[in-house]
Design an enzyme around this catalytic site. Structure first.
Site, mmCIF file in Angstrom:
data_model
loop_
_atom_site.group_PDB
_atom_site.id
_atom_site.type_symbol
_atom_site.label_atom_id
_atom_site.label_comp_id
_atom_site.label_asym_id
_atom_site.label_seq_id
_atom_site.Cartn_x
_atom_site.Cartn_y
_atom_site.Cartn_z
ATOM 1 N N ARG A 56 81.868 -35.587 -28.140
ATOM 2 C CA ARG A 56 81.109 -36.752 -28.591
ATOM 3 C C ARG A 56 80.160 -36.428 -29.736
ATOM 4 N NH1 ARG A 56 82.823 -37.445 -23.904
ATOM 5 N NH2 ARG A 56 82.113 -35.328 -23.644
ATOM 6 N N THR A 57 79.327 -35.421 -29.547
ATOM 7 C CA THR A 57 78.261 -35.197 -30.528
ATOM 8 C C THR A 57 78.870 -34.860 -31.885
ATOM 9 O OG1 THR A 57 76.880 -34.400 -28.737
ATOM 10 C CG2 THR A 57 76.126 -33.925 -30.963
ATOM 11 N N LYS A 85 79.523 -11.656 -38.263
ATOM 12 C CA LYS A 85 79.315 -10.340 -38.883
ATOM 13 C C LYS A 85 77.871 -9.873 -38.748
ATOM 14 C CE LYS A 85 82.431 -11.472 -42.734
ATOM 15 N NZ LYS A 85 82.380 -11.702 -44.194
ATOM 16 N N ARG A 106 74.873 -26.986 -33.385
ATOM 17 C CA ARG A 106 74.848 -26.746 -31.927
ATOM 18 C C ARG A 106 75.114 -25.269 -31.698
ATOM 19 N NH1 ARG A 106 78.004 -30.125 -27.378
ATOM 20 N NH2 ARG A 106 76.225 -31.461 -27.802
ATOM 21 N N HIS A 134 68.204 -31.664 -27.010
ATOM 22 C CA HIS A 134 69.328 -32.389 -27.600
ATOM 23 C C HIS A 134 68.789 -33.764 -28.046
ATOM 24 C CE1 HIS A 134 73.232 -33.784 -28.519
ATOM 25 N NE2 HIS A 134 73.860 -33.559 -27.376
HETATM 26 C C1 NCD Z 1 75.724 -32.956 -23.282
HETATM 27 C C2 NCD Z 1 75.340 -31.629 -23.916
HETATM 28 O O1 NCD Z 1 76.115 -31.052 -24.674
HETATM 29 O O2 NCD Z 1 74.237 -31.212 -23.629
HETATM 30 N N1 NCD Z 1 76.871 -33.530 -23.865
HETATM 31 C C3 NCD Z 1 76.740 -34.302 -24.976
HETATM 32 O O3 NCD Z 1 76.249 -33.866 -25.985
HETATM 33 N N2 NCD Z 1 77.115 -35.580 -24.903
HETATM 34 C C4 NCD Z 1 75.792 -32.906 -21.811
HETATM 35 C C5 NCD Z 1 76.687 -31.892 -21.154
HETATM 36 O O4 NCD Z 1 77.376 -31.110 -21.809
HETATM 37 O O5 NCD Z 1 76.700 -31.883 -19.933
#
Ligand code: NCD
Length: 309
Positions: A56-57, A85, A106, A134
Site C-alpha cells: 500500500r504505502t 556497500k 522505508r 509511520h
Molecule cells: C503497516 C506498516 O508497514 O507499518 N502497513 C502499512 O504501511 N499499511 C502495518 C503493518 O505492516 O502491519
C-alpha cells in the site's frame, strides 16, 4: 505551502493546522478527478526507497506522484543500492537530493528517515522506520475517521493487537491526542502493551485510557476498532512471535452487539486478526482506508513540493 514541516519524519511534527490543510487537499483529490491535476507535478521526480516490504504505502506514493503528473525512480530492495556497500543513509540522502525533488523512505532501523534527511536538500517522508513511526499512515487514518464519523473529538477508540511494535499506532495516537475527550481502549496481550510513557501522556492530554484484555466485551462500546497485525519481523525469536500471534481475531459473529456506526480499521496487511467474513460487514472500512491513502499521499506530495492547485 500550507504546512509547517519540511520533512515528514514523525507524527509529532504535525500540527492540528497541518492535519486540516492536508485533509482538505486530500478531500479535493478524492472528489475531483479533473485532468488539470495531472499536470501539477510535471517535471518533478519522486524517489521511492523501500528497504522493507510494502504494498500500500509504496504503490500509493508512486501512484499519487504519477496521478499528479510527476515521475518516480524507485528502489525496491536495499540490496540493489550502495547502502549494501556500506554507504551511510545520510550520504544516500545527499546524493538523491541531486537527482529528484522529493523522497519517500522505508527502512527497518529506527530513525533511519531522520538520518537520510540529515543532509538532504529535498523534502523527505518517513514511510516507516522500524517500529518507530509511520506518519503518512496516521494522516490517512485520521482522514478515514473524519470521513466516516464527521468528527475527531469524543470518540471511543479500541486499539487492538500489537501496541508495542506497531509504528502506525505510535503515529496515530499522537495525532488523535490533539482532539478532545477520547476514550482509548487498549486491547493487547500483556507482552504487547503500549509503553507506559505514551499511556501517561495520553491521560495528561485529557483522554481516558482503559487497558483491557477482552475484545468481545469492549466491542459494543467502540466507535472505532483499529486492528493491527502482530509485527512478526520485530520479534527476537519465532517462538515468542508464535506465542502471541493468534491472540486476537475479529469475527463477524462478534459484531452482533456493536454500534451500527462502528468503523473497523486496519493499516493492513491483515494476517489472521480479521476473519474474511467481516469484509462484507457495513462496519468494515479498512479497504476504503487503504484507498484514501492515495489521496493523502497526493496531498502530501503536492503540499511538500509547494504545488498550488
Ligand atoms: C503497516 C506498516 O508497514 O507499518 N502497513 C502499512 O504501511 N499499511 C502495518 C503493518 O505492516 O502491519
Amino acid at each position: 505551502m500550507n504546512i509547517s514541516f519540511r520533512h515528514l519524519l514523525s507524527a509529532d511534527q504535525v500540527t492540528q493546522e497541518d492535519i486540516q490543510a492536508i485533509c482538505k487537499k486530500a478531500s479535493f483529490f478524492h472528489h475531483n478527478t479533473s485532468s488539470s491535476i495531472f499536470d501539477l507535478a510535471r517535471g518533478k521526480i519522486l524517489a521511492s526507497l523501500f528497504f522493507e516490504p510494502s504494498t500500500r504505502t509504496r504503490f500509493a506514493f508512486e501512484a499519487a506522484m504519477q496521478k499528479l503528473g510527476g515521475n518516480i525512480i524507485t528502489l525496491e530492495s536495499g540490496a540493489s543500492s550502495s547502502t549494501k556497500k556500506g554507504e551511510t543513509l545520510s550520504d544516500t540522502g545527499r546524493i538523491m537530493s541531486g537527482y529528484c525533488d522529493i523522497a519517500v523512505i522505508r527502512h527497518p532501523q529506527k530513525n533511519s528517515a531522520t538520518e537520510f534527511a540529515k543532509h538532504a536538500t529535498i523534502p523527505v517522508i518517513n514511510a516507516g522506520d522500524g517500529s518507530n513511526q509511520h506518519p503518512s499512515q496516521s494522516l490517512l487514518d485520521i482522514y478515514t475517521i473524519n470521513h466516516f464519523h464527521h468528527r475527531l473529538d469524543e470518540l471511543s477508540i479500541g486499539i487492538i493487537g500489537d501496541l508495542k511494535f506497531s509504528r502506525t499506532v505510535k503515529s496515530l495516537v499522537q495525532l488523535l491526542a490533539f482532539y478532545k475527550r477520547h476514550t482509548f481502549y487498549l486491547i493487547s496481550h500483556p507482552s504487547l502493551k503500549m509503553n507506559t510513557e505514551t499511556v501517561a501522556w495520553l491521560k495528561k492530554c485529557g483522554h481516558q485510557v482503559i487497558e483491557t484484555k477482552s475484545l468481545q466485551d469492549t466491542l459494543p462500546l467502540l466507535d472505532i476498532a483499529y486492528m493491527t497485525r502482530v509485527q512478526e519481523e520485530r520479534f527476537d525469536t519465532k517462538e515468542s512471535y508464535d506465542a502471541v500471534k493468534n491472540h486476537y481475531r475479529l469475527e463477524r459473529a462478534h459484531l452482533t452487539h456493536a454500534k451500527p456506526t462502528l468503523t473497523i480499521l486496519h493499516p493492513l496487511p491483515r494476517i489472521a486478526e480479521i476473519a474474511e467474513d467481516v469484509d462484507t460487514h457495513t462496519s468494515a472500512k479498512y479497504f476504503d482506508q487503504a484507498q484514501f491513502g492515495l489521496y493523502i499521499r497526493m496531498a502530501l506530495i503536492s503540499e511538500m513540493l509547494g504545488l498550488e492547485i
